[in-house]
Design a protein around this motif. Structure first.
Motif, PDB file in Angstrom:
ATOM      1  N   LEU A   1       0.918  -1.332   0.101  1.00 31.60           N
ATOM      2  CA  LEU A   1      -0.025  -0.051   0.152  1.00 31.60           C
ATOM      3  C   LEU A   1       0.772   1.304   0.088  1.00 31.60           C
ATOM      4  N   ASP A   2       2.196   1.196   0.087  1.00 33.35           N
ATOM      5  CA  ASP A   2       3.479   2.134   0.196  1.00 33.35           C
ATOM      6  C   ASP A   2       3.236   2.895   1.460  1.00 33.35           C
ATOM      7  N   GLU A   3       4.487   2.646   1.954  1.00 32.85           N
ATOM      8  CA  GLU A   3       5.079   2.729   3.110  1.00 32.85           C
ATOM      9  C   GLU A   3       4.752   4.127   3.660  1.00 32.85           C
ATOM     10  N   ALA A   4       4.607   5.265   2.764  1.00 28.22           N
ATOM     11  CA  ALA A   4       4.228   6.572   3.198  1.00 28.22           C
ATOM     12  C   ALA A   4       2.847   6.962   3.321  1.00 28.22           C
ATOM     13  N   SER A   5       1.871   5.839   2.884  1.00 27.77           N
ATOM     14  CA  SER A   5       0.347   6.333   2.844  1.00 27.77           C
ATOM     15  C   SER A   5      -0.147   6.377   3.970  1.00 27.77           C
ATOM     16  N   ALA A   6      -1.269   7.193   4.108  1.00 23.34           N
ATOM     17  CA  ALA A   6      -1.853   7.528   5.391  1.00 23.34           C
ATOM     18  C   ALA A   6      -2.221   6.342   6.221  1.00 23.34           C
ATOM     19  N   MET A   7      -2.743   5.391   5.069  1.00 29.26           N
ATOM     20  CA  MET A   7      -3.415   3.962   5.817  1.00 29.26           C
ATOM     21  C   MET A   7      -2.396   3.241   6.543  1.00 29.26           C
ATOM     22  N   VAL A   8      -0.921   3.200   5.960  1.00 27.44           N
ATOM     23  CA  VAL A   8       0.212   2.578   6.575  1.00 27.44           C
ATOM     24  C   VAL A   8       0.634   3.306   7.589  1.00 27.44           C
ATOM     25  N   THR A   9       0.699   4.841   7.662  1.00 29.71           N
ATOM     26  CA  THR A   9       1.249   5.412   8.706  1.00 29.71           C
ATOM     27  C   THR A   9       0.411   5.671   9.848  1.00 29.71           C
ATOM     28  N   LYS A  10      -0.793   5.897   9.638  1.00 27.81           N
ATOM     29  CA  LYS A  10      -1.599   6.316  10.530  1.00 27.81           C
ATOM     30  C   LYS A  10      -2.927   5.192  10.990  1.00 27.81           C
ATOM     31  N   GLU A  11      -3.172   4.202  10.233  1.00 29.03           N
ATOM     32  CA  GLU A  11      -4.469   3.689  10.358  1.00 29.03           C
ATOM     33  C   GLU A  11      -4.210   2.154  10.463  1.00 29.03           C
TER      34      GLU A  11
END
Ligand code: HAM
Length: 415
Positions: free
Chosen positions: A52-62
């Motif tokens: 999902l891409d390490e920098a995406s909001a889902m990965v970093t925050k969710e």
């Protein structure tokens, strides 16, 4: 004690509605040649970080990420596509006849701020067709999702369709979009200024009125598609039109996940407020490579069961009764007859329930109503003696005398 915030117990009659949505979806998935896949509820965190891409909001925050007892980082599945593609690669399903067509019904976990229509645990029914780039597969997938909405009785759903191109198209387009956004400098909200550097496509999701006005003049990805991506989009549109699926081309449609290439689509239902996406999906031709596989293209969708159920309720769509029949017995002596009739009806595949606590007739009708019974079969002493039943249609109130030996066929015809 209470259920955790953003996670809900699903009780009858809401659970009946969910079950109906799931059953209808799964029946249609099978009709289109998809077969069930089950993947674990948790995965190695890398599956989502890479997919999902390490920098995406889902990965970093969710993500619900935790270390297990041996110190490995694990994550509760926030979405279904990356795990399915991981499984396809792991079990070499991509070496068989392609595309591999798989479906799932599964809980997803996202640590989001709970609000109407947004939960920390939700359920998706979804499909993934892995291994083909053919536009016919895109059209089949989109048409299948449309069929689900039609079949569950949701009339007011619109389908937005876009192509986000392949990485080559985006490498031409994104600098143009960034240049445009930077031209507005401080006029954009802080969030959009941050997105301009991190993920400029996401600025199209902004809800601030002024920003939306600015963005209405932004360059559009559809004007920057390479010849083959443009042809692919044309073909998908032509195929959808030929099978009667109506859609709106929305070049500003960006989906919340970063793996999409070419076709991206979303279904929005009327009457749901801000969280009106009842389903969405798209093509992910680069995902398998990110997960350590070869170049295996794919496309799929996920539909939110809770939001669809909510839309069915707000749009007042007809829903099937939860129970075919409730048997009301009048008088002590008919209870045994009622019990054996219930067993016979169930044996005939007619869902049925009855009173177990000797309630008066009025209380039994109330129970029938509460259970969502479509019909009530009344058994009294006279009915038993005369070999006929009174069948009441619970929505019209109409009562019909039915001979005992015709009861099964009468009820079957009415289902
Ligand atoms: P998604 O758009 O993130 O896509 O989720 C699909 C659907 O799940 C949404 O349209 C919505 O109905 C529901 N949903 C998502 N988040 C929540 C939430 N927090 N609360 C309630 N419902 C929610 C995906 O997950 C992709 N894996 C879809 C896909 C499959 N793309 C290709 N293949």
């Amino acid at each position: 004690m209470k259920a955790p915030r953003g996670a809900a117990d699903v009780l009858p009659p809401t659970s009946d509605l969910y079950e109906g949505v799931i059953r209808t979806s799964e029946d249609l998935f099978r009709l289109y040649g998809y077969r069930r896949i089950e993947t674990p509820v948790f995965e190695h965190t890398e599956v989502f970080e890479r997919g999902l891409d390490e920098a995406s909001a889902m990965v970093t925050k969710e993500m619900y990420t935790f270390l297990d007892r041996s110190g490995r980082s694990m994550t509760l599945r926030p979405e279904g596509t990356a795990p399915v593609v991981r499984a396809v690669i792991e079990h070499h399903l991509d070496r068989e006849g392609l595309p591999v067509k798989l479906y799932y019904t599964a809980p997803m976990f996202r640590y989001e701020r709970p609000q109407a229509g947004r939960r920390r645990q939700h359920t998706q029914v979804g499909v993934e067709a892995v291994g083909s780039e053919a536009p016919e597969v895109d059209a089949e997938v989109v048409a299948l999702a449309s069929a689900v909405f039609r079949q569950v009785g949701l009339a007011q759903v619109r389908l937005l369709l876009n192509s986000v191109g392949h990485s080559g198209c985006r490498s031409v387009y994104l600098p143009k979009l960034i240049e445009f956004l930077e031209g507005y400098g401080q006029e954009l909200c802080t969030d959009c200024r941050r997105k301009t550097g991190a993920n400029p496509l996401r600025t199209f999701d902004c809800k601030v009125e002024k920003d939306r006005e600015i963005l209405s003049g932004a360059p559009l990805i559809t004007d920057y598609l390479c010849g083959s991506c443009a042809d692919h989009l044309d073909a998908v549109q032509g195929l959808l039109t030929s099978c009667g699926v109506t859609f709106i081309v929305e070049p500003r449609l960006v989906r919340g996940l970063d793996y999409y290439t070419r076709t991206a689509f979303e279904f929005q239902a009327a009457g749901l407020g801000a969280q009106n996406a009842v389903g969405g999906g798209g093509r992910y031709d680069g995902l398998a490579e990110l997960l350590g596989g070869g170049r295996v293209p794919g496309i799929g969708f996920g539909l939110g069961v809770e939001r669809i159920a909510e839309a069915i309720e707000t749009q007042g769509a007809q829903r099937a009764g939860a129970l075919d029949v409730f048997i009301v017995s009048v008088g002590e002596d008919t209870r045994r007859g009622a019990f054996s009739l219930a067993m016979q009806l169930r044996g005939e595949g007619i869902s049925c329930d009855l009173d177990f606590s000797g309630r008066p007739v009025k209380g039994q009708f109330k129970a029938a109503d509460r259970l969502g019974a479509a019909r009530v079969v009344v058994i009294g002493e006279r009915e038993l003696a005369e070999g006929r039943y009174t069948v009441r249609d619970m929505s019209s109130g109409e009562e019909t005398p039915v001979a005992a030996d015709e009861l099964f066929s009468y009820l079957r015809g009415k289902r």
